[in-house]
Design a protein around this motif. Structure first.
Motif, PDB file in Angstrom:
ATOM      1  N   SER A  20       0.828  -1.201   0.000  1.00  8.87           N
ATOM      2  CA  SER A  20       0.000   0.000   0.000  1.00  8.87           C
ATOM      3  C   SER A  20       0.869   1.261   0.000  1.00  8.87           C
ATOM      4  CB  SER A  20      -0.963  -0.012   1.185  1.00  8.87           C
ATOM      5  OG  SER A  20      -0.253   0.168   2.381  1.00  8.87           O
TER       6      SER A  20
ATOM      7  N   LEU B  38       1.188   4.265  -2.695  1.00 10.97           N
ATOM      8  CA  LEU B  38       1.097   5.679  -2.344  1.00 10.97           C
ATOM      9  C   LEU B  38       2.199   6.487  -3.023  1.00 10.97           C
ATOM     10  CD1 LEU B  38      -0.043   7.986  -0.387  1.00 10.97           C
ATOM     11  CD2 LEU B  38       1.828   7.335   1.109  1.00 10.97           C
TER      12      LEU B  38
ATOM     13  N   ILE C  35       2.143  13.690  -3.457  1.00 13.97           N
ATOM     14  CA  ILE C  35       2.171  12.698  -2.375  1.00 13.97           C
ATOM     15  C   ILE C  35       2.010  13.387  -1.019  1.00 13.97           C
ATOM     16  CG2 ILE C  35       3.607  10.983  -1.227  1.00 13.97           C
ATOM     17  CD1 ILE C  35       4.904  10.529  -4.036  1.00 13.97           C
TER      18      ILE C  35
ATOM     19  N   GLU D  32      -1.442  14.091  -0.253  1.00 14.99           N
ATOM     20  CA  GLU D  32      -2.135  12.902   0.226  1.00 14.99           C
ATOM     21  C   GLU D  32      -1.856  12.663   1.710  1.00 14.99           C
ATOM     22  OE1 GLU D  32      -2.219   9.092  -2.227  1.00 14.99           O
ATOM     23  OE2 GLU D  32      -1.783  10.633  -3.717  1.00 14.99           O
TER      24      GLU D  32
END
Ligand code: ADP
Ligand code: MG
Lengths: 303, 312
Positions: B116, B120, B175, B178
């Motif tokens: 995961s 990302l 990123i 996020e």
């Protein structure tokens, strides 16, 4: 519980590919080569050989092999460990380990375990070769186990020294050299001191100097060579040049120590050289691990 | 409060790297830490991460004293230094496994977690590639994934955008956005201001080891624009205008080229009003009078113009 991640990573990268396989093969071939040369030089393969096979010769071969392994251990283990921390530092990955929740002590132990694993691998790979010599030399199974244990304890100590100097010194090369010098001192230093002390006493004391086993142990216990005398089969050696049996100097020392041990009583008698040195190795290694961890721990670090 | 730095000082032999620095980072904040090279950003961050012992002062992360319970603090911190720190002979997935192991994450959870995170940072296809085959930007993103492996509440990112090409920078920025939406508290440093201004919810400006301003981006701008610049266009009598202003208090350096005068002014809006009124009273034909917006860049230039210059 997970296997120490540092051990896992270092073994993974070091054992990957053909390099280490080739290295192990070279090592076994070297052992076989040494044996072959030894026997060849003693004319054992000569069909016109006037001597019959002599078990003494097998013992000498055994001495040769274990001495070679012992020396190799002292040369190879520092080369692996003395760069273990400093190379992480040079690669700038040391900080990345130090910011994890893994305690510094565990990082140090991981590095030591890496070199122990290497030693074990080489020892296991050499077992078939040694087994043959052991068989002909009349060495018992228990002796092999003891020898292996002694090797492991010795590499534990040597590895701890390497890692320790690797944490003290920033640069690889300095760490390696210091480790070798330190190991040289602690291995041969006690013998030299003992000799000098003996000479002085002999000269200036009325009673002269006739050390008993206790004297040997209390002076020589830090030296791995002292521990090694437990395994060296002393007695006279076969000389190919003169065709007679002549004792070597080391053999004489080992013999003297063994005789003194037999003559002692109580616990001293049980405290074989390899045990005395082995105990020292364990205590010294653990101290070195704690010292290394303290030096490496940023919170304690002075600078 | 996620981070509380209290009167922190760090001295390296002769140099004072951090000088009585006090700052607070509320939980959930993306805090931009701005200063020229050598200002003391890295030193401060290393102390917060527990990698360096301060000369004096205290650091608390999530209420825990870094010097007292470093391992507890490390559980909450993800640290990405200003260098890569990679093993060339490891594969990407092995690299992640190694740090998962160091963070005490069980083998069974690691694979899923690593996947995961690689997703990302957009490195899923590189799972089985060797680390040394990655580009700079990819290595940087891998390092970010590594620092996130134990799901830390607080992230320290030391100059994550430096040395990256523009495309890699944009990717890094995406990123980071996020991460913000994931609710992480982030301390991110840079010596280039615009890089941070749109990303951060707060900034602190460090100069010679001292925090000279901190607050929300607009607060800091407001504070800094107290001393701003004004651009004045005149139709004629340029020299006379310069002379008039030079005699006024609170005026810094003045430059004038072909009817355009730029003046450094210390003081707020009243100062501008005073300058304009004076010029008009002296009958200078002013065409336009334009205070230059206190852009972060100029704020920063202003803050660091004495001493160490900004290299990039
Ligand atoms: N390990 C060190 N030894 C000596 N001086 C250092 C060390 N680390 C940093 N410094 C000095 O501390 C000051 C701040 O450095 P640093 O924190 O790296 O600044 P920045 O990250 O803002 O560029 C600089 O003057 C630098 O030279
Ligand atoms: Mg820096």
């Amino acid at each position: 519980m997970r296997i120490n991640p540092i051990l896992e990573k270092d073994l993974k990268t070091k054992l990957r590919g053909w390099r280490s396989t080739i290295l192990i093969c070279c090592y076994v071939i070297l052992l076989i080569g040494i044996l072959f040369l030894y026997f060849a030089s003693n004319n054992i393969f000569n069909p016109y050989n006037t001597h019959n096979f002599n078990p003494r010769m097998a013992m000498d071969a055994y001495n040769l092999i274990i001495t070679f392994q012992f020396a190799l251990l002292f040369l190879a283990v520092p080369a692996i460990t003395a760069t273990s921390v400093s190379s992480e530092r040079e690669r700038q990955t040391l900080d990345l380990m130090l910011v994890t929740k893994t305690p510094v002590r565990k990082i140090i132990v991981g590095k030591i375990m890496v070199s122990l694993a290497h030693t074990m691998l080489l020892l296991i790979a050499s077992m078939p070769v040694i087994g043959v010599v052991f068989f002909f030399g009349g060495i018992g199974f228990l002796d092999i186990i003891k020898l292996l244990l002694f090797y492991v304890l010795t590499s534990f100590f040597v590895a701890s020294c390497g890692v320790f100097f690797s944490t003290v010194f920033k640069r690889n090369i300095v760490a390696i050299i210091t480790t070798y010098i330190f190991l040289g001192l602690i291995t041969f230093g006690p013998f030299i001191l003992f000799l000098v002390l003996g000479l002085v006493r002999e000269r200036y004391s009325y009673t002269g100097f006739s050390p008993v086993y206790r004297d040997f142990v209390s002076a020589l216990f830090p030296s791995s060579v002292f521990g090694f005398t437990s395994f060296y089969i002393s007695g006279s050696s076969y000389s190919m040049y003169y065709g007679y049996y002549s004792p070597g100097i080391f053999s004489e020392v080992a013999q003297e120590i063994e005789q003194q041990r037999m003559a002692s009583t109580g616990l001293w008698k049980l405290l074989h050289p390899w045990l005395a040195n082995g105990l020292f190795n364990v205590v010294a290694s653990i101290s070195l691990i704690f010292l290394s961890a303290r030096i490496l721990n940023p919170i304690h670090r002075k600078k | 409060m996620m981070v509380h730095v209290d009167n922190l000082t760090k001295r390296f032999r002769g140099t004072l790297a951090v000088d009585r620095l006090t700052m607070q980072i509320p939980t959930g904040e993306i805090y931009g830490f701005v200063g020229a090279n050598g200002a003391g950003k890295t030193t401060t961050m290393r102390i917060i991460a527990g990698l360096l012992k301060p000369t004096s002062g205290k650091v608390y992360v999530n209420g825990v004293d870094v010097s007292k319970e470093p391992l507890e603090v490390k559980r909450n911190i993800g640290y990405m230094p200003d260098f890569f720190g990679v093993y060339d002979d490891l594969k990407v997935s092995e690299y992640m496994n190694f740090y998962a192991g160091l963070q005490g994450i069980s083998k069974s959870k690691t694979a899923e977690l690593a996947d995961s995170l690689l997703q990302l940072v957009r490195l899923t296809e590189k799972r089985e590639a060797y680390v040394d085959s990655l580009s700079r930007g990819m290595k940087q993103r891998l390092c970010l994934a590594r620092s996130l492996i134990h799901d830390p509440k607080f992230l320290i990112l030391d100059e994550p955008a430096s040395g990256l090409d523009p495309r890699a920078r944009v990717e890094m920025k995406e990123i980071l956005k996020e991460l913000r939406s994931m609710g992480k508290t982030v301390l991110i440093s840079s010596h280039i201001l615009p890089e941070l201004s749109e990303l951060c919810t707060a900034i602190g400006i460090i100069d010679s080891g001292r925090l000279v301003a901190s607050g929300s981006v607009s607060e800091v701008v407001e504070k800094m624009s107290q001393s701003g610049r004004v651009k004045i266009k005149v139709a004629d009598r340029e020299e006379e205008a310069v002379k008039v202003m030079m005699e006024m208090p609170g005026i810094g350096s003045i430059s004038s080229v072909a009817g355009v005068i730029e003046v450094n002014v210390s003081g707020g809006n009243e100062e501008y009003v005073r300058i304009l009124r004076t010029l008009v009273e002296k009958d200078i034909p002013v065409i336009s009078f334009q205070p230059i917006e206190g852009s972060l860049e100029s704020v920063f230039m202003h803050l660091t113009e004495r001493g160490n210059g900004n290299e990039n």
